[in-house]
Write a protein that holds these residues in place. Structure first.
Motif, mmCIF file in Angstrom:
data_model
loop_
_atom_site.group_PDB
_atom_site.id
_atom_site.type_symbol
_atom_site.label_atom_id
_atom_site.label_comp_id
_atom_site.label_asym_id
_atom_site.label_seq_id
_atom_site.Cartn_x
_atom_site.Cartn_y
_atom_site.Cartn_z
ATOM 1 N N ILE A 113 42.920 32.313 34.075
ATOM 2 C CA ILE A 113 44.308 31.858 34.004
ATOM 3 C C ILE A 113 44.828 31.929 32.570
ATOM 4 C CG2 ILE A 113 45.759 29.787 34.203
ATOM 5 C CD1 ILE A 113 44.124 29.201 36.809
ATOM 6 N N TRP A 114 44.028 31.500 31.612
ATOM 7 C CA TRP A 114 44.451 31.583 30.206
ATOM 8 C C TRP A 114 44.668 33.044 29.787
ATOM 9 C CZ3 TRP A 114 46.001 27.852 26.926
ATOM 10 C CH2 TRP A 114 45.688 26.527 27.242
ATOM 11 N N ILE A 115 43.754 33.913 30.203
ATOM 12 C CA ILE A 115 43.858 35.326 29.833
ATOM 13 C C ILE A 115 45.066 35.971 30.518
ATOM 14 C CG2 ILE A 115 42.726 37.582 29.980
ATOM 15 C CD1 ILE A 115 40.023 36.033 29.827
ATOM 16 N N ALA A 116 45.221 35.725 31.817
ATOM 17 C CA ALA A 116 46.350 36.291 32.552
ATOM 18 C C ALA A 116 47.678 35.767 32.017
ATOM 19 C CB ALA A 116 46.212 35.964 34.036
ATOM 20 N N ILE A 160 41.249 42.835 34.779
ATOM 21 C CA ILE A 160 40.243 42.996 35.830
ATOM 22 C C ILE A 160 39.203 41.906 35.609
ATOM 23 C CG2 ILE A 160 38.416 44.453 36.766
ATOM 24 C CD1 ILE A 160 40.012 46.886 35.848
ATOM 25 N N THR A 161 38.941 41.105 36.623
ATOM 26 C CA THR A 161 37.939 40.047 36.495
ATOM 27 C C THR A 161 36.931 40.159 37.631
ATOM 28 O OG1 THR A 161 37.568 37.652 36.253
ATOM 29 C CG2 THR A 161 39.334 38.335 37.758
ATOM 30 N N ILE A 162 35.668 39.882 37.324
ATOM 31 C CA ILE A 162 34.577 40.135 38.266
ATOM 32 C C ILE A 162 33.732 38.877 38.454
ATOM 33 C CG2 ILE A 162 32.570 41.576 38.771
ATOM 34 C CD1 ILE A 162 33.640 43.511 36.567
ATOM 35 N N ASP A 163 33.405 38.576 39.719
ATOM 36 C CA ASP A 163 32.412 37.530 39.994
ATOM 37 C C ASP A 163 31.628 37.915 41.239
ATOM 38 O OD1 ASP A 163 32.172 34.485 38.745
ATOM 39 O OD2 ASP A 163 31.225 34.709 40.713
ATOM 40 N N ILE A 164 30.367 37.545 41.259
ATOM 41 C CA ILE A 164 29.482 37.926 42.352
ATOM 42 C C ILE A 164 29.424 36.877 43.455
ATOM 43 C CG2 ILE A 164 27.384 36.896 41.397
ATOM 44 C CD1 ILE A 164 25.887 39.455 42.328
ATOM 45 N N ASP A 165 29.855 35.648 43.153
ATOM 46 C CA ASP A 165 29.760 34.542 44.100
ATOM 47 C C ASP A 165 31.051 34.436 44.919
ATOM 48 O OD1 ASP A 165 30.284 31.467 44.731
ATOM 49 O OD2 ASP A 165 28.119 31.761 44.589
ATOM 50 N N ALA A 219 42.673 31.385 44.764
ATOM 51 C CA ALA A 219 43.627 30.318 45.087
ATOM 52 C C ALA A 219 44.209 29.705 43.822
ATOM 53 C CB ALA A 219 42.926 29.249 45.929
ATOM 54 N N ASN A 220 43.368 29.496 42.811
ATOM 55 C CA ASN A 220 43.841 28.909 41.545
ATOM 56 C C ASN A 220 44.813 29.840 40.828
ATOM 57 O OD1 ASN A 220 42.407 26.500 41.783
ATOM 58 N ND2 ASN A 220 40.597 27.335 40.765
ATOM 59 N N ILE A 221 44.476 31.119 40.789
ATOM 60 C CA ILE A 221 45.345 32.098 40.130
ATOM 61 C C ILE A 221 46.704 32.154 40.822
ATOM 62 C CG2 ILE A 221 45.634 34.570 39.647
ATOM 63 C CD1 ILE A 221 42.474 34.636 39.517
ATOM 64 N N LYS A 222 46.692 32.121 42.141
ATOM 65 C CA LYS A 222 47.942 32.139 42.907
ATOM 66 C C LYS A 222 48.775 30.896 42.635
ATOM 67 C CE LYS A 222 49.779 32.597 47.601
ATOM 68 N NZ LYS A 222 49.432 32.765 49.047
ATOM 69 N N GLU A 223 48.124 29.742 42.648
ATOM 70 C CA GLU A 223 48.855 28.493 42.424
ATOM 71 C C GLU A 223 49.455 28.440 41.018
ATOM 72 O OE1 GLU A 223 48.242 23.645 42.907
ATOM 73 O OE2 GLU A 223 46.707 25.032 43.633
ATOM 74 N N ALA A 224 48.775 29.075 40.062
ATOM 75 C CA ALA A 224 49.290 29.112 38.686
ATOM 76 C C ALA A 224 50.411 30.139 38.525
ATOM 77 C CB ALA A 224 48.157 29.423 37.716
ATOM 78 N N GLY A 225 50.638 30.968 39.538
ATOM 79 C CA GLY A 225 51.714 31.951 39.489
ATOM 80 C C GLY A 225 51.369 33.228 38.758
ATOM 81 N N LEU A 226 50.072 33.552 38.657
ATOM 82 C CA LEU A 226 49.644 34.672 37.809
ATOM 83 C C LEU A 226 49.007 35.828 38.575
ATOM 84 C CD1 LEU A 226 48.175 32.454 34.966
ATOM 85 C CD2 LEU A 226 50.179 33.949 34.763
ATOM 86 N N THR A 227 49.181 35.854 39.881
ATOM 87 C CA THR A 227 48.551 36.879 40.708
ATOM 88 C C THR A 227 48.886 38.296 40.251
ATOM 89 O OG1 THR A 227 48.574 35.390 42.614
ATOM 90 C CG2 THR A 227 48.311 37.743 43.067
ATOM 91 N N ASN A 228 50.105 38.525 39.808
ATOM 92 C CA ASN A 228 50.538 39.869 39.414
ATOM 93 C C ASN A 228 49.831 40.394 38.171
ATOM 94 O OD1 ASN A 228 52.328 39.987 41.536
ATOM 95 N ND2 ASN A 228 54.097 39.358 40.327
ATOM 96 N N TYR A 229 49.145 39.510 37.453
ATOM 97 C CA TYR A 229 48.504 39.914 36.201
ATOM 98 C C TYR A 229 46.984 40.014 36.330
ATOM 99 C CZ TYR A 229 53.117 38.652 34.562
ATOM 100 O OH TYR A 229 54.478 38.586 34.401
ATOM 101 N N VAL A 230 46.485 39.872 37.566
ATOM 102 C CA VAL A 230 45.034 39.831 37.768
ATOM 103 C C VAL A 230 44.599 40.753 38.908
ATOM 104 C CG1 VAL A 230 43.046 38.362 38.284
ATOM 105 C CG2 VAL A 230 44.968 37.427 36.989
ATOM 106 N N ASP A 231 43.568 41.530 38.640
ATOM 107 C CA ASP A 231 42.885 42.333 39.648
ATOM 108 C C ASP A 231 41.485 41.744 39.783
ATOM 109 O OD1 ASP A 231 41.585 44.194 41.200
ATOM 110 O OD2 ASP A 231 41.858 45.876 39.828
ATOM 111 N N ALA A 232 41.304 40.851 40.759
ATOM 112 C CA ALA A 232 40.036 40.135 40.917
ATOM 113 C C ALA A 232 39.104 40.923 41.832
ATOM 114 C CB ALA A 232 40.285 38.744 41.469
ATOM 115 N N ARG A 233 37.870 41.091 41.401
ATOM 116 C CA ARG A 233 36.885 41.858 42.162
ATOM 117 C C ARG A 233 35.692 40.965 42.524
ATOM 118 N NH1 ARG A 233 37.443 47.419 40.387
ATOM 119 N NH2 ARG A 233 39.602 47.675 39.657
ATOM 120 N N LEU A 234 35.304 40.983 43.790
ATOM 121 C CA LEU A 234 34.075 40.345 44.237
ATOM 122 C C LEU A 234 32.994 41.411 44.194
ATOM 123 C CD1 LEU A 234 32.522 37.960 45.514
ATOM 124 C CD2 LEU A 234 33.291 38.783 47.758
#
Length: 224
Positions: free
Chosen positions: A89-92, A103-108, A117-132
């Motif tokens: 969130i801080w980076i986005a 681009i952010t990556i997590d295996i869990d 959900a947190n990124i969406k609630e913070a209003g930053l979805t457009n700035y993040v490409d989250a990868r599982l």
């Protein structure tokens, strides 16, 4: 057709009447949008300030990452280790100022879904490409280029992540790594070897910020 001075002035005046309010409206809307997003992010971070457990960074380190991005105008980011999204969130948020994307990556999967959900609630979805994904595999496949990287995953793999990303990091770019303490201070397993490695590189300038959870900050210099 020639126009006399009076007609020319009238035409210019009419153009100003039509164009200027439109431009002012656009500028006002852009300011409103930025202010609205800032407010939304601040409210969200404040509401969650006691909830960031599960391997998230402290707020002071989030602010540090934000400042590095904004001050350098970075726009192409990679985060290795999303957790539930505090640092994301801080980076986005910083990228919302520079026009960048992360681009952010997590295996869990549980952490990944919570982060979304947190990124969406913070209003930053457009700035993040989250990868599982498994960062061990995905990082080497990413083409880049990047100008900002934050590593906060498995510490014993820090040096490997760095070696994979370094060729894709632009000159002037910054590679940051969390939970790294200054030389001579006790750090987490794997981080001491990582710090020794990056400090040995002539084409990187590395310092350690010890004010929060410990942050190695490495700027890539031009090859001699």
């Amino acid at each position: 057709m020639k126009m006399n001075g009076t007609k020319t002035k009238r035409l210019v005046h009419l153009l100003l009447i039509v164009v200027l309010p439109h431009n002012f409206a656009l500028q006002a809307q852009e300011t409103l949008d930025t202010t609205g997003l800032d407010t939304k992010v601040k409210v969200f971070l404040e509401s969650q300030k006691s909830e960031w457990r599960d391997m998230n960074v402290p707020a002071s380190d989030g602010q540090l990452l934000y400042d590095i991005i904004v001050e350098n105008g970075y726009t192409k980011g990679l985060e290795i280790g999303t957790s539930t999204g505090h640092s994301t969130i801080w980076i986005a948020w910083a990228f919302s100022k520079t026009g960048g994307k992360l681009i952010t990556i997590d295996i869990d999967e549980t952490r990944y879904k919570k982060a979304l959900a947190n990124i969406k609630e913070a209003g930053l979805t457009n700035y993040v490409d989250a990868r599982l994904a498994d960062a061990h595999e995905l990082v080497k496949k990413l083409e880049g280029p990047f100008d900002f990287v934050f590593s906060d995953a498995d510490k014993d793999w820090y040096t490997n992540y760095f070696k994979e990303v370094s060729p894709k990091l632009e000159v002037g770019g910054c590679f940051t790594a969390h939970n790294v303490r200054p030389e001579g201070r006790r750090g987490m397993s794997g981080t001491r070897a990582y710090l020794a490695y990056v400090q040995s590189l002539e084409n990187y300038s590395t310092t350690v910020d010890n004010s929060g959870g410990g942050m190695a900050i490495s700027y890539k210099k031009a090859e001699k």
